[in-house]
Design a protein around this motif. Structure first.
Motif, short mmCIF file in Angstrom:
data_model
loop_
_atom_site.label_atom_id
_atom_site.label_comp_id
_atom_site.label_asym_id
_atom_site.label_seq_id
_atom_site.Cartn_x
_atom_site.Cartn_y
_atom_site.Cartn_z
N ALA A 74 18.86 31.92 -70.89
CA ALA A 74 19.20 33.14 -71.64
C ALA A 74 20.37 32.92 -72.59
O ALA A 74 20.86 33.88 -73.20
N LEU A 75 20.81 31.67 -72.76
CA LEU A 75 22.00 31.38 -73.55
C LEU A 75 21.63 30.61 -74.81
O LEU A 75 20.61 29.92 -74.87
N ASP A 76 22.49 30.72 -75.84
CA ASP A 76 22.23 29.92 -77.05
C ASP A 76 22.62 28.47 -76.79
O ASP A 76 23.24 28.13 -75.78
N VAL A 77 22.27 27.60 -77.72
CA VAL A 77 22.38 26.16 -77.50
C VAL A 77 23.82 25.73 -77.24
O VAL A 77 24.09 24.93 -76.34
N THR A 78 24.76 26.28 -78.01
CA THR A 78 26.16 25.88 -77.83
C THR A 78 26.67 26.26 -76.45
O THR A 78 27.35 25.47 -75.78
N VAL A 79 26.34 27.47 -76.01
CA VAL A 79 26.80 27.94 -74.70
C VAL A 79 26.09 27.19 -73.58
O VAL A 79 26.68 26.91 -72.54
N GLN A 80 24.83 26.84 -73.80
CA GLN A 80 24.12 26.02 -72.82
C GLN A 80 24.88 24.72 -72.54
O GLN A 80 25.04 24.30 -71.40
N ALA A 81 25.36 24.09 -73.62
CA ALA A 81 26.09 22.84 -73.47
C ALA A 81 27.37 23.04 -72.66
O ALA A 81 27.75 22.18 -71.86
N GLU A 82 28.03 24.19 -72.83
CA GLU A 82 29.25 24.47 -72.07
C GLU A 82 28.94 24.58 -70.58
O GLU A 82 29.67 24.04 -69.74
N VAL A 83 27.87 25.30 -70.24
CA VAL A 83 27.51 25.49 -68.83
C VAL A 83 27.11 24.16 -68.20
O VAL A 83 27.52 23.84 -67.08
N VAL A 84 26.31 23.37 -68.93
CA VAL A 84 25.92 22.06 -68.42
C VAL A 84 27.14 21.18 -68.22
O VAL A 84 27.26 20.45 -67.22
N GLY A 85 28.09 21.26 -69.16
CA GLY A 85 29.31 20.47 -69.04
C GLY A 85 30.10 20.84 -67.79
O GLY A 85 30.65 19.96 -67.10
#
Length: 264
Positions: free
Chosen positions: A182-193
């Motif tokens: 449910a997140l945009d690409v930039t925020v996805q990267a933050e969560v994965v990080g």
């Protein structure tokens, strides 16, 4: 088809899991192991049975017959009484859902919610305050977020708060169902990080369900590919993405224009 190498510290062990509704098998997993510091991902299209398998690991399936062996943090999930399952959920194995804001009380500040969750597990007073502050810092959130209400945070912040809640409770395992869809690409990267950092620095075990192969290739150590309720391929992530054996796996990978480097 192979399972991750099992060791004495395996936090999730699944053998011959079969989930039925009536006479129909909706999810079947022959073997799955998750050790400390390891991320295992279950991938597949919608309806493949991956979320059903995930929810079965925490004993959260109602109206379904579940057979086989599921051991989470030393507890036999299928044979355990509900009281015992409530003790390990959150405190040992925490569930992170696709839309965490939907599970947050809209009229309760995030800090209050976190402290109440800690109180249910016997952590109160100054100890609870310290745990709450340390947990949000661990997921790269400002401590000021504890004074906010759910509508005052973004989707990515809410997802990281859900992970912080698991950290505050002392969970050894995070079980995540499509945590970035449910997140945009930039925020996805933050969560994965954040998940990678917690896995690497704290030895957190992660069982992840996703249809996003780019996400999976960035974090998973081991991958199970499911289709129509069955595991069609399983193995180390690097091998599965580099040399997929099942035609269905090759189709999934071909649908992604470019995958990032697998793993750490």
């Amino acid at each position: 088809m192979s399972a991750p190498p099992e060791g004495p510290e395996t936090l999730i062990r699944v053998r011959d899991l079969v989930v039925r509704i009536g006479d129909r098998v909706i999810s079947s997993v022959p073997a799955l192991d998750v050790a400390p510091g390891q991320c295992v991902a279950i991938v597949g299209e919608s309806g493949s049975g991956k979320t059903t398998a995930l929810m079965a690991t925490l004993g959260l399936l109602d109206g379904a017959e579940v057979t086989g062996e599921i051991v989470v943090c030393g507890t036999d999930v299928i044979g355990a009484p509900e009281r015992r399952l409530r003790e390990i959920r959150g405190a040992r194995a925490a569930l992170v859902m696709q839309s965490p804001r939907a599970a947050l009380t809209p009229t309760m500040r995030l800090g209050t919610l976190l402290r109440r969750a800690l109180a249910r597990h016997g952590v109160k007073g100054e100890q609870a305050v310290r745990r709450a502050e340390d947990a949000v810092a661990a997921v790269l959130l400002d401590r000021a977020i504890l004074r906010r209400y759910p509508h005052e945070v973004s989707g990515g912040q809410a997802q990281r708060f859900a992970i912080a809640l698991a950290i505050a409770l002392g969970a050894d395992v995070i079980v995540a169902d499509e945590p970035t869809s449910a997140l945009d690409v930039t925020v996805q990267a933050e969560v994965v990080g954040v998940l990678r950092h917690l896995r690497d620095e704290r030895g957190l075990a992660v069982l992840l369900v996703s249809h996003d192969l780019a996400l999976v290739s960035a974090i998973a150590d081991h991958v199970l590919v499911m289709r129509e309720g069955t595991v069609v391929e399983s193995g180390p992530a690097a091998e599965v993405f580099a040399r997929p054996r099942a035609p269905y796996t090759r189709e999934l990978i071909a649908a992604v224009p470019e995958l990032p480097e697998v793993g750490r």
